[in-house]
Design a protein around this motif. Structure first.
Motif: not given
Length: 551
Positions: A325-329, A338-343, A237-243
């Motif tokens: 991974v989100i916690a790392v971001a 900086t500010k970060v958002r992910h989708r 299974a997979m999730a593709a995510v861009t930060f």
């Protein structure tokens, strides 16, 4: 040591904790003495007609592969490639409708004969990969499209995964089955799904969530490979995510107070590597690329983007790793101010296997035989192997034995066919398009895809798919067994798309000529257009009170 009672408790626990893993496994998974059954695939006048149609139209089939290979169009922008494949099917008597699930380059082609027959689906893809341009049939790295830039030279796109052949063979198989049904009075509905953006795992995953594949009785899939084989193992299974990190631009010579989004992306990449020792199981994969890191060293990058593919054995395990991974971001954003958002750009399940379907496919592959590779194909293969430092073994010129899956799942690639497999019985197989020992997603595969190796593979794959599909029509008991296994495996499992709520798929606006030719309007109803702009509103960083002069 554990007894049978312990084993039962573990199995029950797995089923309750992760139904996707439980359904993907089976009691016979570890059968060391497994022998593939024979006699499942049967000769019939209809099968003969289908295989003869492929033989008689071999020039058209290989010509379509070459045309799509020449186009080498990237995901979501396969304007000419989708049209070529749709035209091929229209000429075979299919009705074609573009805009499946709102994607401009996705289409559904339908052929119906008689009533009350099964509905069979075929999967077509036609997107190329960036940076893998390569001259056809050349045994060393020789990009067909070289993009000159004194600061950032690069290569154009190329079919380094062989999707030019993938879509072509599937379309040829669908057309062959339609011809056999006509000639021999077999009731059937054949549906061919031209799918966009497989390399981003977007096209089919989103289409499944919109019910595009509802109503099918069976789905037949293939993918170019380095061997000729099928099986009933699973994929990850997979999730593709861009930060996206947002900072403040400034002159590189006066950096104090600037906020570098690139610093944040680099910190995230570095920190995520530390997940590997204690947070990444053998079944997991984590890979990333900085796809926007600035343009010139003398301007502090105000926006930077880093994209990840997070893979694991099931959607639940993907989510656990993705959260880390989100916690790392977030940590990288805090450290860089900086500010970060992910989708999430895509997300899919692991594939649900079908042993009975794989056994039928394998018997057909065994009877038809391996692709008919010419001396030219083997010569190219060995040139490529020498160029890549691999043993010069040529092409895989046999059909591999069907074996039970490895009882220990060790991870690997992902496919957006997986979500289809949880909604309809699905079989997948591979035909050798690239040399032994090489890999997909390489320039060497692009060299082969429409050269002698790929043209042999595309005809063999079309035969494997068509022969198996005809068996489902002439042997209804085979189709029933496949559907029964599917019902058994999915009992107690509720498939739900792994895409986030409110997800809008990414799209590019098509050229006007394409919209006119395919009868579409822009934009489709399922996306917001124009998309929201991403603009930093961050302020310079404070250095604190000014220092008093030293006296």
């Amino acid at each position: 040591m554990c007894d049978l009672h312990d084993h039962h408790e573990q199995s029950t626990s797995t089923t309750e904790a992760d139904p996707a893993i439980a359904a993907s496994a089976s009691a016979d998974r570890t059968a060391s003495n497994y022998e593939a059954p024979t006699g499942l695939a049967r000769d019939s006048p209809a099968k003969t007609a289908a295989l003869e149609w492929i033989k008689d139209h071999s020039d058209r089939i290989t010509g379509l592969n070459s045309e799509i290979w020449e186009n080498a169009e990237l995901s979501l922008r396969e304007w000419n490639s989708s049209l070529a494949e749709a035209t091929f099917l229209e000429q075979a008597g299919f009705d074609v409708e573009f805009g499946t699930a709102g994607f401009p380059t996705a289409f559904t082609a339908t052929f119906s004969h008689g009533t009350d027959g099964p509905v069979l689906g075929f999967s077509g893809e036609y997107d190329a990969l960036p940076g893998l341009s390569q001259h056809k049939g050349v045994g060393h790295h020789d990009p067909r499209e070289y993009i000159h830039d004194p600061f950032a030279p690069s290569y154009g796109p190329g079919h380094g995964c062989g999707h030019s052949a993938l879509g072509t063979a599937a379309a040829a198989a669908a057309a062959a089955v339609a011809q056999a049904a006509r000639r021999h009075g077999l009731p059937v509905t054949v549906k061919f799904f031209g799918s966009t953006a497989e390399e981003m795992l977007i096209g089919k995953t989103y289409a499944v969530s919109k019910g595009v594949y509802d109503g099918l009785d069976a789905f037949l899939d293939w993918h170019p490979s380095t061997s000729n084989a099928t099986g009933w193992g699973s994929h990850t299974a997979m999730a593709a995510v861009t930060f996206t990190f947002l900072g403040v631009a400034g002159h590189g010579g006066t950096p104090l107070g600037n906020k570098s989004a690139l610093d944040a992306a680099v910190m995230m990449a570095t920190m995520s590597e530390f997940l590997r020792e204690e947070n990444l199981a053998a079944s997991g994969r984590l890979h990333w690329v900085i796809n926007n890191g600035g343009d010139i060293p003398n301007v502090t990058p105000e926006i930077a983007e880093i994209s990840y593919y997070v893979r694991e054995g099931s959607p639940a395990r993907v989510q656990v790793l993705l959260d880390k991974v989100i916690a790392v971001a977030e940590a990288a954003a805090g450290a860089s101010q900086t500010k970060v958002r992910h989708r999430v750009t895509s997300a899919c399940w692991n594939q649900l296997p079908s042993r009975s379907f794989a056994e039928l496919m394998h018997d057909n592959m065994r009877q038809i035989g391996a692709p008919e590779f010419s001396g030219e194909a083997h010569e190219l293969a060995m040139e490529l192997q020498e160029s890549l430092g691999l043993p010069q073994k040529g092409m895989h010129a046999e059909v591999a034995e069907l074996t039970a899956p490895n009882p220990v799942f060790m991870g690997g690639g992902s496919t957006d066919v997986a979500d289809i497999s949880w909604n309809v019985p699905t079989v997948s197989m591979g035909a050798a398009l690239a040399p032994i020992g090489t890999k997909m997603h390489t320039w060497s595969t692009a060299s082969c895809a429409a050269a002698a190796p790929g043209q042999a593979a595309v005809l063999a794959a079309a035969k494997y798919l068509a022969a198996t599909a005809v068996d489902l029509l002439t042997q209804p008991e085979r189709l029933k067994a496949i559907k029964d296994e599917f019902e058994e495996r999915t009992q107690g499992v509720e498939w739900k798309t792994a895409l986030p709520e409110g997800y809008e798929p990414p799209m590019y606006e098509p050229p006007a000529w394409f919209l006119e030719k395919t009868g579409q309007t822009w934009p489709p109803k399922n996306i917001t257009w124009p998309p929201q702009r991403v603009v930093s509103q961050e302020k310079f960083s404070s250095l604190g009170p000014e220092l008093t002069p030293q006296t």
